[in-house]
Write a protein that holds these residues in place. Structure first.
Motif, mmCIF file in Angstrom:
data_model
loop_
_atom_site.group_PDB
_atom_site.id
_atom_site.type_symbol
_atom_site.label_atom_id
_atom_site.label_comp_id
_atom_site.label_asym_id
_atom_site.label_seq_id
_atom_site.Cartn_x
_atom_site.Cartn_y
_atom_site.Cartn_z
ATOM 1 N N HIS A 125 0.833 -1.201 0.000
ATOM 2 C CA HIS A 125 0.000 0.000 0.000
ATOM 3 C C HIS A 125 0.874 1.259 0.000
ATOM 4 O O HIS A 125 0.698 2.158 -0.834
ATOM 5 C CB HIS A 125 -0.903 -0.020 1.236
ATOM 6 C CG HIS A 125 -1.739 1.210 1.386
ATOM 7 N ND1 HIS A 125 -2.862 1.455 0.619
ATOM 8 C CD2 HIS A 125 -1.610 2.281 2.227
ATOM 9 C CE1 HIS A 125 -3.381 2.616 0.963
ATOM 10 N NE2 HIS A 125 -2.642 3.129 1.941
ATOM 11 N N MET B 71 2.721 1.995 -3.202
ATOM 12 C CA MET B 71 1.910 2.501 -4.307
ATOM 13 C C MET B 71 1.376 3.910 -4.075
ATOM 14 O O MET B 71 1.264 4.685 -5.006
ATOM 15 C CB MET B 71 0.754 1.522 -4.577
ATOM 16 C CG MET B 71 1.256 0.187 -5.116
ATOM 17 S SD MET B 71 -0.041 -0.827 -5.852
ATOM 18 C CE MET B 71 -1.016 -1.185 -4.457
ATOM 19 N N VAL B 72 1.047 4.234 -2.823
ATOM 20 C CA VAL B 72 0.352 5.509 -2.604
ATOM 21 C C VAL B 72 1.256 6.657 -2.146
ATOM 22 O O VAL B 72 0.882 7.824 -2.268
ATOM 23 C CB VAL B 72 -0.820 5.366 -1.606
ATOM 24 C CG1 VAL B 72 -1.803 4.315 -2.099
ATOM 25 C CG2 VAL B 72 -0.296 5.059 -0.218
ATOM 26 N N GLU B 73 2.414 6.323 -1.601
ATOM 27 C CA GLU B 73 3.291 7.413 -1.140
ATOM 28 C C GLU B 73 3.772 8.211 -2.366
ATOM 29 O O GLU B 73 4.326 7.623 -3.306
ATOM 30 C CB GLU B 73 4.495 6.830 -0.374
ATOM 31 C CG GLU B 73 4.159 6.445 1.039
ATOM 32 C CD GLU B 73 3.755 7.639 1.910
ATOM 33 O OE1 GLU B 73 4.428 8.693 1.819
ATOM 34 O OE2 GLU B 73 2.765 7.504 2.668
ATOM 35 N N ARG B 74 3.566 9.523 -2.339
ATOM 36 C CA ARG B 74 3.874 10.289 -3.548
ATOM 37 C C ARG B 74 5.370 10.348 -3.833
ATOM 38 O O ARG B 74 5.798 10.269 -4.950
ATOM 39 C CB ARG B 74 3.300 11.706 -3.452
ATOM 40 C CG ARG B 74 1.973 11.813 -4.188
ATOM 41 C CD ARG B 74 1.501 13.232 -4.223
ATOM 42 N NE ARG B 74 1.242 13.702 -2.867
ATOM 43 C CZ ARG B 74 1.201 14.982 -2.528
ATOM 44 N NH1 ARG B 74 1.385 15.900 -3.439
ATOM 45 N NH2 ARG B 74 0.958 15.356 -1.291
#
Lengths: 755, 128
Positions: B50, B53-56
């Protein structure tokens, strides 16, 4: 009686009584000394005289003499004795007829008192020429006086009335019959002479012509010429047996046309039982007969319709099976020749039959003619060369008397079925090829390991012949130490529904005992109410060489054991390194004891069967490690739950920290304080979470301790939530520490016994 | 080792995945000491994936190969698609790692946190 006569009689007694009758002979031969009457030469004159009298008498008669009523009877009476003769001669009446004593005793008593009693028409079953039959007698009982004038015996006289009774009964029946006919019948009524030669009177009731005056030409007038023989035969049979006459026959009706009559007649007897005439009736059954004939014609039509439409061949032959009476049209398709040819000459059919099947074909017809239902299979080669497989069922057609009148049969073309059978054989061959080609040893068995077949591989592998391997012969190829286990497995197989056993099988090639796994499943037939799973027909099984697998398993077990050993060894070395690298200090002790916890966890896991450890064992171990597992101040309670291998270490370390604290400052070290470690299942259906509560009470909390921050605190408050998803709660109460650890479902397991 | 080697770590956002709390704490502590902003640490493959994938912004990752008995490969897939440099910390030997990730630098446990930091710094420098 005078003295000299007695002397004479002593000599004469040897041949007394004279006479050629059977009974006279038996009396002479009898040892009377053994009876209460004593030797015959000592008998009273009156007894001797009476016996002489009855032996010459024409009626059945018996003397019952003396207080014991000893029986002496004549030849006529013999039939009344039945099976009691000859033992009854000279026997006491009571011993001879115990079953009749109750009714006879009062009679005898009255006669003994002087009365003469007569009983008319008494039923007395008798045996004549060895055949038992009912008979009636008029019985007379009269007293006999002895030489002194007192009553000393009873004379029984029987006069048979059976014939008289029978005549009376017959007369009564025929009179009743006569009255019945005349009163009730709306049918033709007739009277004929005893020999039926003369028709005395006939009231035709409009059905047939009346015969008001006696005539001897009645047969010609009433019965058509073709039927007279049948009527004559029936009349003769009735006269001969004196039985009622009954016949359905054709008659000439009033208008001259032919009709059908059902005639019945009974003999009328006079007082002597002689037939005086026959009284008869005749019912007009013309309509019914015509219906029957129509029904028969319809039935025949139906048969023909069926036979003509059928693709099976229907045939009917004569009673000797030599000529065909009927052939259905399908014959021409099936046999390939015209019907007329076969109807003209049955032998042409034989010529069509395949030469190999001709003996079978020829054997069938004689058996059907003899009364058997015969099924034969044969092939027919049609004129065009094509071959059909036929199934011919032949059976006899009998008349009412059971005589075979005709022979009939049905022929089915079973070429399709025969081909399917061959296909099945081919399928079996393929199966056999498969079975014989696979590396497993394959076999078939009845219950309890009673082999019925073993594949060639089994024979090759074990060196057993098929004959040696079947039944329980295969057992000799099993290692002696494994035979009991094998039979125990077979014993349990039926109830378990499968067989699975490992045992060593001797390989013939090198004599090696190699481990095999034997598995089998039952083959069942269709389910029945009693056996819903179906009855076990047989077992099909395989025996597979798992020697290599066994080796690999053993190797793996060795490796795992080695790994555990090395892990614990490594911990020991790490502890030793610390001991040598660091000076003795409270910190080194703590480190040391934490390493011990890790070592215990390793120990649990290396011993565990299922890569899990019971929570109770962990709690006990950690409390024992700090010196108090058994103290009565400690309560340990909870259901049987386990912790999976990868979760054990963290929980064990947490318990270690709590226990160490309690041993240093808390409930374990302080006399009078208490520790309770309880766990329970919580959440939906009781299995979602495991709640462990560590409660100390009665503790005098020390100044400055326990440490609120440090490894233990971090472990419980951070590491448990991070690693196990646990929720933890800790409180430093005035009387001791409380700690609650709640583990999620995936962090623990339930033992099967827990629920 | 020279401080300049670790200078490449300053100000970087590094994902840490490690299921042992105390080890995760040690690595995270060391990274923070070198001026790193730690993303995580993640204790499960799901959590790590997670974050991957989501950490900018992610500049690198230090990953344990096995988290709670699950292999880390989905996280590697996510990071590879973003071109994020990775260092593997593992108790397994090389044979366990799939061929596609065999080139990734590995630190075999037990390993001092300082070693991991140096290998990571080298990776980031090479990646620019």
């Amino acid at each position: 009686m005078v003295e000299p006569e007695r002397h004479d009689r002593a000599d004469a007694a040897i041949r007394w009584p004279d006479g050629a009758g059977e009974i006279a002979g038996l009396i002479r031969a009898r040892n009377w000394a053994a009876t209460p009457l004593g030797p015959a030469e000592g008998w009273p004159e009156r007894l001797l005289g009476t016996v002489d009298l009855i032996l010459g008498g024409g009626f059945p008669m018996a003397v019952l003499w003396g207080p014991e009523l000893i029986q002496i009877y004549n030849d006529g009476y013999r039939g009344l004795m039945g099976t009691k003769h000859p033992a009854g001669l000279g026997e006491a009446a009571r011993e001879c007829w115990p079953e009749a004593w109750e009714s006879n005793a009062p009679i005898y008593r009255r006669v003994w008192a002087g009365e003469t009693l007569t009983f008319p028409d008494k039923l007395w079953p008798v045996t004549r020429n060895g055949v038992p039959e009912d008979a009636w007698f008029t019985l007379s009982y009269s007293p006999l006086k002895g030489d002194q004038g007192a009553i000393a015996g009873i004379l029984v006289t029987a006069i048979e009335t059976t014939e008289h009774r029978r005549a009376e009964a017959t007369l009564r029946e025929s009179e009743a019959g006569f009255r019945g006919f005349v009163m009730a019948s709306s049918d033709v009524v007739f009277r004929v002479s005893p020999d039926w030669s003369e028709m005395r009177a006939l009231d035709g009731r409009g059905f047939i012509a009346d015969t008001p005056d006696p005539t001897r030409d009645w047969m010609k007038a009433y019965i058509p010429p073709d039927d007279q023989a049948v009527v004559h035969a029936a009349i003769e049979a009735a006269i001969r047996s004196m039985a009622p006459f009954e016949l359905e026959h054709r008659v000439r009706r009033v208008d001259g046309s032919l009709g059908w009559a059902l005639s019945r007649a009974v003999p009328i007897l006079d007082v002597e039982g002689k037939v005086t005439e026959w009284l008869g009736t005749a019912k007009d059954i013309t309509a019914r007969r015509w219906e029957d004939e129509a029904a028969l014609r319809a039935s025949e039509a139906r048969f023909r319709g069926f036979a003509e439409a059928s693709t099976d061949v229907l045939w009917i032959a004569d009673g000797r099976g030599e000529r065909l009476d009927y052939l259905s049209p399908a014959f021409e398709q099936v046999y390939g020749i015209p019907r007329e040819v076969a109807l003209a000459d049955l032998s042409v059919v034989l010529d069509l039959v395949h030469p190999e099947d001709r003996a079978t074909f020829r054997s069938a017809m004689p058996r059907a003619v003899a009364g058997e239902t015969v099924i034969v299979h044969y092939r027919v080669v049609r004129p065009d060369g094509s071959v059909v497989h036929l199934r011919d069922t032949g059976f006899p057609i009998r008349d009412e008397a059971g005589t075979v009148m005709q022979v009939a049969g049905v022929v089915q073309d079973i070429s399709d079925i025969a081909l399917a059978g061959m296909a099945l054989e081919a399928e079996k061959d393929r199966f056999r090829t498969l079975v014989e080609g696979m590396p497993q040893l394959v076999w078939r068995s009845s219950d309890e390991g009673y082999w019925t077949w073993a594949s060639p591989q089994w024979c090759d592998y074990t060196g057993q012949s098929l004959e040696a391997g079947i039944a329980w012969g295969w057992m000799t190829a099993i290692h002696p130490d494994d035979r009991v286990r094998t039979m125990v497995a077979w014993h349990a197989a039926r109830s378990q529904g499968h067989l699975d056993v490992e045992h060593r099988v001797r390989r013939a090639a090198d004599g090696a005992w190699r481990w095999h796994q034997t598995r089998s499943l039952p083959v069942r037939n269709g389910p029945t109410p009693k056996e819903p799973q179906g009855r076990i027909i047989e077992w099909l099984g395989t025996t597979t060489d798992i020697q290599e697998l066994k080796g690999l398993q053993a190797q793996q077990d060795t490796l795992v054991a080695e790994l555990h050993h090395r892990s614990r060894n490594l911990l020991a070395i790490v502890r030793n390194l610390a001991r040598r690298s660091l000076p003795a200090s409270p910190e080194r002790s703590e480190y040391d004891s934490r390493l011990s916890t890790l070592g215990r966890v390793q120990g649990f896991l290396s011993r565990a069967q299922a890569w899990s450890v019971p929570l109770r064992d962990l709690v006990n171990a950690e409390l024992q490690a700090v010196g108090d597992g058994t103290s009565e101040r400690v309560t340990i309670e909870g259901p049987d739950v386990t912790l999976p291998g990868d979760k054990v270490q963290t929980v064990a370390l947490a318990l270690h920290e709590l226990a160490t604290n309690a041993a240093k400052y808390g409930a374990i070290v302080q006399e009078g304080a208490r520790l309770s470690v309880r766990w329970r299942l919580a959440g939906e259906s009781g299995a979602k979470r495991l709640v462990l509560e560590w409660n100390e009470s009665g503790v005098a909390m020390p100044e400055g301790g326990p440490e609120r921050r440090g490894y233990g605190s971090e472990l419980i408050e951070r590491a448990l939530p991070y690693q196990l998803g646990a929720e933890t709660w800790r409180a430093f109460n005035a009387d001791g520490i409380r700690c609650t650890i709640t583990l999620p479902a995936e962090a623990f397991g339930l033992r099967e016994t827990a629920e | 080792m020279s401080g300049t080697g670790l200078a490449a770590l300053r100000g970087r956002r590094i994902l840490v995945a490690e299921d042992e709390y105390f080890i995760a704490d040690e690595i995270a502590g060391a990274l923070e000491g070198a001026g790193v902003e730690v993303v995580g640490p993640a204790a499960t493959v799901g959590e790590a994936t997670h974050l991957a994938m989501v950490e900018r912004r992610l500049d690198g990752a230090v990953l344990d190969v096995n988290l709670r008995r699950e292999m880390i490969w989905p996280v590697l897939d996510a990071l590879a698609s973003r071109g994020v440099p990775v260092v593997l910390a593992t108790g397994y030997d090389a044979g366990v790692v799939p061929a596609a990730y065999a080139h990734l630098p590995r630190c075999e446990k037990p390993v001092p946190a300082g070693d991991i930091l140096r290998v990571l710094a080298k990776q980031l420098t090479a990646a620019g």
